[in-house]
Design an enzyme around this catalytic site. Structure first.
Site, PDB file in Angstrom:
ATOM      1  N   SER A  22     -32.775 -67.354  18.652  1.00  0.00           N
ATOM      2  CA  SER A  22     -33.841 -67.242  19.748  1.00  0.00           C
ATOM      3  C   SER A  22     -34.237 -68.771  19.884  1.00  0.00           C
ATOM      4  O   SER A  22     -34.399 -69.689  19.032  1.00  0.00           O
ATOM      5  CB  SER A  22     -34.987 -66.596  19.197  1.00  0.00           C
ATOM      6  N   ILE A  72     -42.509 -76.351  20.873  1.00  0.00           N
ATOM      7  CA  ILE A  72     -42.327 -75.959  22.437  1.00  0.00           C
ATOM      8  C   ILE A  72     -43.617 -75.257  22.548  1.00  0.00           C
ATOM      9  O   ILE A  72     -44.147 -75.389  23.616  1.00  0.00           O
ATOM     10  CB  ILE A  72     -41.115 -75.231  22.466  1.00  0.00           C
ATOM     11  N   ASN A 124     -40.925 -61.761  16.672  1.00  0.00           N
ATOM     12  CA  ASN A 124     -41.048 -62.996  16.193  1.00  0.00           C
ATOM     13  C   ASN A 124     -42.596 -63.067  15.259  1.00  0.00           C
ATOM     14  O   ASN A 124     -43.595 -63.124  15.967  1.00  0.00           O
ATOM     15  CB  ASN A 124     -41.328 -64.014  17.430  1.00  0.00           C
ATOM     16  N   CYS A 127     -43.583 -67.795  14.609  1.00  0.00           N
ATOM     17  CA  CYS A 127     -43.637 -69.081  15.217  1.00  0.00           C
ATOM     18  C   CYS A 127     -44.781 -70.055  14.778  1.00  0.00           C
ATOM     19  O   CYS A 127     -46.068 -69.439  14.928  1.00  0.00           O
ATOM     20  CB  CYS A 127     -43.742 -68.738  16.771  1.00  0.00           C
ATOM     21  N   ASN A 189     -37.038 -68.483  10.009  1.00  0.00           N
ATOM     22  CA  ASN A 189     -37.458 -69.184  10.997  1.00  0.00           C
ATOM     23  C   ASN A 189     -37.809 -70.732  10.412  1.00  0.00           C
ATOM     24  O   ASN A 189     -37.574 -71.060   9.511  1.00  0.00           O
ATOM     25  CB  ASN A 189     -39.036 -68.862  11.582  1.00  0.00           C
ATOM     26  N   THR A 190     -38.416 -71.816  11.583  1.00  0.00           N
ATOM     27  CA  THR A 190     -38.420 -72.823  11.026  1.00  0.00           C
ATOM     28  C   THR A 190     -39.315 -73.080   9.665  1.00  0.00           C
ATOM     29  O   THR A 190     -40.371 -72.611   9.721  1.00  0.00           O
ATOM     30  CB  THR A 190     -38.890 -73.930  12.123  1.00  0.00           C
ATOM     31  N   GLY A 239     -30.268 -70.622   9.512  1.00  0.00           N
ATOM     32  CA  GLY A 239     -30.979 -71.889   8.975  1.00  0.00           C
ATOM     33  C   GLY A 239     -29.966 -73.287   8.788  1.00  0.00           C
ATOM     34  O   GLY A 239     -29.294 -73.169   7.635  1.00  0.00           O
TER      35      GLY A 239
END
Lengths: 298, 229
Positions: A22, A72, A124, A127, A189-190, A239
């Protein structure tokens, strides 16, 4: 010999385990200018919210050593426009719709709107770049259980819960997602981070956001291993994946499929290439199915 | 896409030129850019095309870090991995044009100027040794900023349109000088095709403020539409 790359993600079968992550691949077939998108297992859309969102002000990207930080802020077209214009454009590559809410109710609404319109959603819950929602649901077992259960009640298709590494025990969060009825979990995720540049005149450029890319691969491998040891549902690992070796490493620690994110920016045909490389590797080494390969790796 | 390096050359103090052969069928318009893969870097490096002739793409760049050091060190015959052409490009018309390039921003407007019938091409540089060899404009301005000369240039050349590329402080002033303008903008980019929304600016289109990606919706924008940060 033909090899069978299909993978069953507990109610969703992909033609191969290579999935575009994503936020890095657009909504559907944008990357068809670079490669055959339909050779991928699936494409996860950019995160979609109830209303269109303009995203964050200011610098959104900061390149780091072996990675990048982004903030973002969920810029997207909103679920209404997405459903009416961007679903089911791809063929063999499954479209997985990533949805993000600010409140439990928004997740419920999004799940309801998606039901019957799309086959698979990714929640999600992680985020790091918006003020409310997402991450708050992803860092608390109880809150995550509630939001996944609520989405489960509204959406009859396949649900993946996307998890954040920004917690003490990601495996406990994964167990909560399983209990709440998620078909699969995806991670990571990040990683929350900060990029800073000090200019010669002592002014500073600072970007606070999520770190991705090669730098986070060891974090991701560690998280995927702990999750895979704790849940029975499929684990989608991601990742810092750039090469076939990376893919095999994720399989080795328990991933059933993988997502490719940041690598798409430098190598826009990498997903297709990894699918091809995986098929060739299996053929060269006599593996007829993905399960055979995974069994050998574990 | 693979390109074969024809030459790299230092064209000014701290500024280099890279010329490479693109695959057959490749074409690029002024204002469009290519994005070049540099080893070990997470992001490609985007460069406006400064020229395209006989299948060879020319880009100009300032030596800044790892990526540009790699490019400056390329030898004839080396292979590079690039993506492009990306972005929209300048409108090419018969209008009387004032063409302004500040610093390395000279690259896309040098290319553009070759296609214009009526133009006055100005390059602005910090010092004499920063004027790139073989990319000389009609008029060179040294020191100060282009802003000190804008009024005079407009009075002398009475442009119907200004095409410009350079630092945002220069571009902002140009968009506010009362003449229609088209400006080529720059920001750190990730995907290069408008999907990641990393290089977004704001445009005011008919009173509605909306996002636009520099890489895909730009890099060339109508100056009057840009909302400055």
């Amino acid at each position: 010999m033909t090899v069978d790359l299909r993978v069953d993600l507990n109610g969703l079968t992909l033609q191969n385990p290579i999935i575009a992550a994503s936020g890095t691949y657009g909504y559907d077939d944008e990357f068809s200018v670079f490669c055959d998108v339909n050779k991928l297992g699936a494409v996860v859309t950019k995160a979609i919210t109830i209303e269109p969102r303009p995203g964050n002000e200011g610098a959104r990207i900061f390149e780091t050593c072996c990675g990048m930080i982004n903030r973002i802020g969920l810029e997207n077209m909103g679920i209404t426009e997405f459903i009416s214009s961007r679903t089911a454009k791809n063929g063999a590559a499954v479209q997985i719709v990533n949805i993000a809410g600010s409140t439990l109710d928004e997740y419920v609404q999004l799940a309801k709107i998606c039901d019957g319109k799309v086959g698979a959603i990714e929640l999600n819950l992680s985020c790091p770049n918006v003020a409310h929602g997402c991450l708050e649901f992803g860092t608390d077992e109880k809150a995550l259980y509630e939001v996944v259960s609520a989405a489960r009640a509204e959406f009859s298709g396949h649900i993946t819960a996307k998890l954040t590494p920004n917690v003490t025990s990601i495996e406990k969060i994964a167990v909560a997602a399983q209990k709440a009825g998620a078909n699969a979990v995806s991670a990571i995720n990040t990683v929350k981070g900060l990029g800073i540049k000090i200019n010669p005149d002592f002014t500073k450029e600072i970007v606070r956001g999520g770190l991705s890319g090669r730098a986070i691969k060891p974090v991701a491998l560690g998280a995927v291993e702990r999750i895979a040891q704790s849940v029975d549902i499929p684990v989608i690992g991601m990742g810092g994946i750039y090469t076939l070796d990376d893919v095999l490493e994720f399989f080795a620690v328990g991933a059933d499929a993988v997502q490719i994110g940041t690598a798409n920016f430098t190598h826009p045909d990498i997903c297709e290439k990894l699918a091809d490389d995986l098929a060739k590797f299996m053929e060269d080494n006599g593996f007829k199915t993905l399960d055979e390969l995974k069994a050998r790796l574990r | 896409m693979k390109g074969k390096v024809k030459k790299t050359e230092k064209v000014a103090n701290g500024m280099f030129m890279l010329q490479f052969e693109a695959p057959q069928g490749f074409n690029v318009r002024p204002g469009q850019f290519v994005s070049i893969l540099c080893p070990d870097l997470t992001l490609r490096r985007p460069f406006s095309c400064a020229d395209f002739e006989d299948g060879a793409v020319t880009v100009l760049f300032k030596l800044k870090g790892k990526g540009t050091s790699f490019l400056a060190g390329l030898q004839p015959g080396d292979e590079i991995d690039f993506v492009g052409p990306l972005g929209n490009g300048f409108d090419i018309s018969d209008k009387h044009a004032l063409v302004i390039g500040a610093g390395v921003g000279i690259a896309p407007v040098y290319f553009l100027n070759k296609f214009l019938k009526q133009s006055h091409f100005v390059g602005a540089f910090k010092s004499e040794d920063e004027v790139p060899k073989d990319f000389e404009p009609d008029e060179v301005i040294i020191g100060g900023t282009i802003l000190d000369h804008l009024e005079r240039l407009i009075a002398e050349h009475k442009p119907e349109i200004i095409h410009a590329c350079g630092p945002s402080v220069v571009l902002r002033a140009i968009t506010r000088c009362g003449v229609t303008s088209q400006i080529a903008m720059e920001k750190v980019m990730a995907c290069g095709i408008g999907v990641c929304k990393g290089c977004v600016i704001k445009l005011n289109r008919g009173g509605v403020v909306q996002n636009a990606t520099i890489c895909h919706d730009g890099p060339v924008f109508d100056g009057g539409e840009v909302v400055w940060e």
